[in-house]
Write an enzyme that holds these catalytic residues in place. Structure first.
Site, PDB file in Angstrom:
ATOM      1  N   SER A 163      77.785  53.107  53.040  1.00 56.11           N
ATOM      2  CA  SER A 163      76.616  53.054  52.160  1.00 56.11           C
ATOM      3  C   SER A 163      76.070  54.449  51.880  1.00 56.11           C
ATOM      4  O   SER A 163      76.751  55.281  51.302  1.00 56.11           O
ATOM      5  CB  SER A 163      75.556  52.138  52.772  1.00 56.11           C
ATOM      6  OG  SER A 163      74.489  51.930  51.881  1.00 56.11           O
ATOM      7  N   ASP A 320      72.672  53.961  45.434  1.00 52.60           N
ATOM      8  CA  ASP A 320      73.282  54.656  46.553  1.00 52.60           C
ATOM      9  C   ASP A 320      74.807  54.559  46.387  1.00 52.60           C
ATOM     10  O   ASP A 320      75.292  53.893  45.469  1.00 52.60           O
ATOM     11  CB  ASP A 320      72.787  54.096  47.885  1.00 52.60           C
ATOM     12  CG  ASP A 320      73.135  52.632  48.097  1.00 52.60           C
ATOM     13  OD1 ASP A 320      73.423  51.939  47.095  1.00 52.60           O
ATOM     14  OD2 ASP A 320      73.123  52.168  49.247  1.00 52.60           O
ATOM     15  N   LYS A 436      71.595  42.464  49.107  1.00 53.54           N
ATOM     16  CA  LYS A 436      70.975  43.362  48.143  1.00 53.54           C
ATOM     17  C   LYS A 436      72.024  43.811  47.131  1.00 53.54           C
ATOM     18  O   LYS A 436      73.206  43.950  47.466  1.00 53.54           O
ATOM     19  CB  LYS A 436      70.321  44.551  48.834  1.00 53.54           C
ATOM     20  CG  LYS A 436      71.194  45.340  49.774  1.00 53.54           C
ATOM     21  CD  LYS A 436      70.356  46.374  50.500  1.00 53.54           C
ATOM     22  CE  LYS A 436      71.185  47.176  51.496  1.00 53.54           C
ATOM     23  NZ  LYS A 436      71.593  46.368  52.657  1.00 53.54           N
TER      24      LYS A 436
END
Length: 610
Positions: A163, A320, A436
Site C-alpha cells: 500500500s 495511494d 476501501k
C-alpha cells in the site's frame, strides 16, 4: 554449508540460518545470507532471523530482503502453503472454486523480490495442490481482488502490496470468501498452518507449473469490465457530468491508479482528469516523494498543485500506490489549497450518498434498512447525520476488515449498505467492493464536486453547511514513531495503572476524564458491567478516553507500521458555529494528552515528520 560453519553462539539463530540455507532457491537472498555468515555479521543475521513475520488480520507487511523476518520468495511460498492448507480444511469445494491473486508494482532489485514474482509464486503453490487460480496478468488496484472474490464466488483472495508503506516494504493481504479481509479466528488458524508447512512442497518453486497449467486463468479483462459496470450504479448525475466544466488533477503517486481512474471517469461520463506526468506511471522507487502516502498531505501533492495551477484545475485527487485510498484537495478563494482530512471527506461523501439514495427512495419507510459504518477512531459525523435523518449508523473496530465483514452481514440480511469510511482516507462507496476503494471514491467525489458547482458552491462550503446542520465535528490526529515494542507496552500499561493497579487516569491536565474504554483488555467504564461491547484483542493496544467537555481521544498501535497513533475529536451541537473556540479547545486537549499521557516515554518516541 553445514551446521558447523554457522556458529553464532545462539543455537536457535544457527538453526534458523541453516534451515534457510537449505530451503532458499533465490540466488540473491541465498547469497546475501551466505555472506552474512561468512562475515560473521551477527547483528544482520539477528535482524533477518531473530523473529519470523507474524501473520495477523492485516496479513503480512515487512521489508523485502533475506530471512524469516522479511518478504521474499521463500517466506511467500511458506505463507501460501500455510494459507492453502488452511483453505483445504475450510472449503471442501476449494478445487472447484479457487482463489484470486493480484499484485502492485513494488520491486526490490537487491533481493530479487517484486510483487509480480511473489504473486506468481503464490499461484504456483496453489496450483501445485490442484487449486484453480485467477491471477491478474498485470498490476491492479487492491479493490479489484475483493471485487473478484465476490463476483466470481471464490474461496479467497490474495493481494501482494504494501500500500502506502516505504519503498522497501511489501505485503500479503488476504480476503475470505465473503469478499472482506480476514478477521479472527482465521488469522490464528492461518498462522498455525504456516508454521506447520515451512518445508517447500515438491513443486512450490516450479513457476513453469503455474504458467503452463490449465488451472491458471487471467481475470483482468472480465474484472475490469464488471467492476466499472458495478460502480456505474453509483453514478447519479450522468447528464450533469457530461456538461461539467470542473477541472480535476489526479496523481497515482507512482502506483497503479492512473489507468483505472482515467477509466472510472470515462464510466461516469466525466472529462478525464489531468494526470501528474511525473507520477502517473508505476515506479517502485517513488522518486518524487519522501513517503508515498497522500495522507501525509501537502508534501505528496506538491506536483499536483503545480499542474492544477497550470491547467486551471480546482480539485486534486490523489490515490495511494495501490489505489485503495483517496486524498482530496480544493483550491480556496485565497489561492491556497485545502487538503481535506479523511474525516472531512467522509462527511462529504456520506452526505452525498445519502442525498442521492434519498432522491431515488423518497418513501420514509425505506430508511429503516439503510446503514452507514465508520471505525471507532473516525469522526462521528455520520452518527449525527443518522440521528437527524433516521437511518442507522454503527461503529466498528479500526480497519476495513471489520467494516467489510459487518457490511457483508448487513447485506445478507437484506439491508442497504450505503457507505463506510475510516479517517485514514479510506472509503467504501460501493458495496460491490467490501473494502476501501480509492478508484470509485475518486469518481464519486468528482461527481459530487460537479453537482455542487451547479449549485454555486464548493466542497469547502458544503462541508461547512453539513457542520452547520448536524454539528461541527473537529478532529486532530497524529502519531509518534516507535520501533521498540517494550516502550509501547510500557506506555499503555502505565495508562492502565495510572495511580495503582487498574486505575486509569481521572484527569488530563485541566480536562476531566468521564469514561475509559480499553479494547485490549475489554474494559469499558461506561457499561453497567464494565465490559466493552466491541470485540477486543490482546494483540494490539487501544484505549479511548472520553472527557467531560465532550472530547474523545483514542490511542492505539498500528497493525502495519511502527507507530503509536492518537485520534481526537470535539463535537458541538448544531447551531454552534464558534469554530475558532472549538479548535482552540481541541488544541489544548491534544497538548494536554501529549504532555500527560505520553510522559515519561515521550523522549523515546519520534514525532510525526513534518
Amino acid at each position: 554449508m553445514d551446521k558447523e560453519v554457522v556458529s553464532t553462539g545462539d543455537a536457535k539463530l544457527d538453526e534458523a540460518v541453516v534451515q534457510w540455507l537449505r530451503l532458499d532457491k533465490n540466488p540473491k537472498t541465498l547469497a546475501a545470507v551466505q555472506k552474512m555468515v561468512k562475515d560473521g555479521a551477527l547483528e544482520e543475521l539477528q535482524k533477518c532471523f531473530g523473529a519470523r513475520m507474524e501473520f495477523g488480520t492485516a496479513g503480512l507487511r515487512a521489508a523485502m530482503g533475506p530471512g524469516v523476518s522479511c518478504m521474499n520468495d521463500l517466506t511467500i511460498i511458506q505463507t501460501t502453503q500455510g494459507f492453502c492448507a488452511y483453505l483445504e480444511k475450510s472449503f471442501p469445494d476449494l478445487k472447484e472454486r479457487g482463489v484470486v491473486i493480484g499484485f502492485d508494482a513494488r520491486a526490490h532489485p537487491a533481493s530479487g523480490g517484486c510483487s509480480k514474482r511473489f504473486a506468481t509464486l503464490a499461484a504456483t503453490v496453489m496450483i501445485s495442490r490442484g487449486v484453480p487460480v485467477y491471477l491478474f496478468h498485470d498490476i491492479t488496484p487492491t479493490p479489484f481482488v475483493p471485487f473478484a472474490v465476490s463476483h466470481l464466488s471464490l474461496c479467497a483472495g490474495i493481494m501482494v502490496t504494501a500500500s502506502h508503506n516505504p519503498k522497501q516494504d511489501n505485503g500479503y493481504k488476504v480476503y475470505w470468501e465473503n469478499g472482506a479481509q480476514i478477521i479472527p479466528p482465521h488469522d490464528c488458524g492461518i498462522a498455525s498452518a504456516i508454521s506447520e508447512n515451512l518445508e517447500p512442497w515438491p513443486q512450490s518453486w516450479d513457476e513453469n507449473l503455474a504458467l503452463n497449467s490449465l488451472l491458471l486463468k487471467d481475470p483482468y479483462e472480465d474484472m475490469c469490465r464488471e467492476y466499472f459496470k458495478a460502480v456505474q450504479q453509483h453514478c447519479f448525475h450522468r447528464d450533469l457530468n457530461k456538461s461539467s466544466e470542473v477541472k480535476f488533477v489526479h496523481t497515482s503517486v507512482h502506483g497503479v491508479g492512473h489507468t483505472f481512474v482515467q477509466s472510472v471517469f470515462k464510466a461516469f461520463d466525466l472529462c478525464p482528469p489531468f494526470a501528474v506526468v511525473e507520477q502517473k506511471d508505476p515506479d517502485p522507487e517513488f522518486p518524487t516523494v519522501k513517503y508515498p502516502n497522500p495522507e501525509e498531505g501537502e508534501g505528496v501533492l506538491t506536483l499536483s498543485f503545480a499542474l492544477a495551477e497550470k491547467e486551471g484545475a480546482t480539485v486534486v485527487l490523489a490515490n495511494d500506490p495501490d489505489a485503495d485510498r483517496l486524498a482530496v484537495a480544493e483550491k480556496q478563494k485565497s489561492g491556497q489549497w485545502r487538503v481535506f482530512s479523511g474525516n472531512e471527506l467522509g462527511a462529504l461523501l456520506g452526505w452525498w450518498l445519502f442525498r442521492c439514495w434519498k432522491e431515488r427512495h423518497p418513501e420514509p419507510a425505506a430508511l429503516k434498512d439503510v446503514y452507514m459504518l465508520a471505525s471507532t477512531v473516525s469522526s462521528k459525523i455520520l452518527r449525527a447525520i443518522a440521528l437527524k435523518e433516521g437511518f442507522h449508523f454503527e461503529e466498528t473496530l479500526t480497519g476495513f476488515k471489520w467494516m467489510g465483514n459487518r457490511a457483508k452481514q448487513l447485506l445478507d440480511q437484506g439491508k442497504t449498505m450505503l457507505f463506510a469510511f475510516e479517517e485514514a482516507i479510506g472509503y467504501m462507496c460501493c458495496p460491490a467492493v467490501l473494502d476501501k476503494d480509492g478508484v470509485s471514491a475518486a469518481a464519486i467525489t468528482a461527481e459530487l464536486t460537479s453537482y455542487l458547482v451547479t449549485q454555486g458552491t464548493t466542497l469547502t462550503q458544503k462541508l461547512n453547511a453539513i457542520f452547520d446542520e448536524y454539528g461541527y465535528h473537529i478532529s486532530k490526529n497524529s502519531y509518534f514513531i516507535c520501533h521498540d515494542q517494550d516502550i509501547i507496552q510500557q506506555l499503555f500499561e502505565r495508562l492502565r495503572n495510572y495511580i495503582g493497579k487498574d486505575t486509569y487516569p481521572k484527569e488530563c491536565g485541566e480536562f476531566a476524564v468521564s469514561a475509559v474504554r480499553d479494547l485490549t483488555t475489554g474494559y469499558d467504564s461506561s457499561q453497567p458491567d464494565k465490559k466493552a461491547t466491541l470485540p477486543t484483542s490482546r494483540s494490539s493496544q487501544m484505549i479511548t478516553f472520553t472527557f467531560s467537555n465532550g472530547g474523545v481521544a483514542t490511542m492505539r498501535t498500528s497493525g502495519t507500521e511502527p507507530k503509536i497513533k492518537y485520534y481526537t475529536e470535539l463535537c458541538a451541537a448544531p447551531g454552534n458555529s464558534d469554530v475558532k473556540q472549538l479548535k482552540a479547545e481541541l488544541d489544548n486537549l491534544v497538548d494536554a494528552i501529549v504532555q500527560y499521557f505520553f510522559e515519561p516515554e515521550k523522549n523515546k518516541l519520534k514525532p510525526r515528520p513534518e
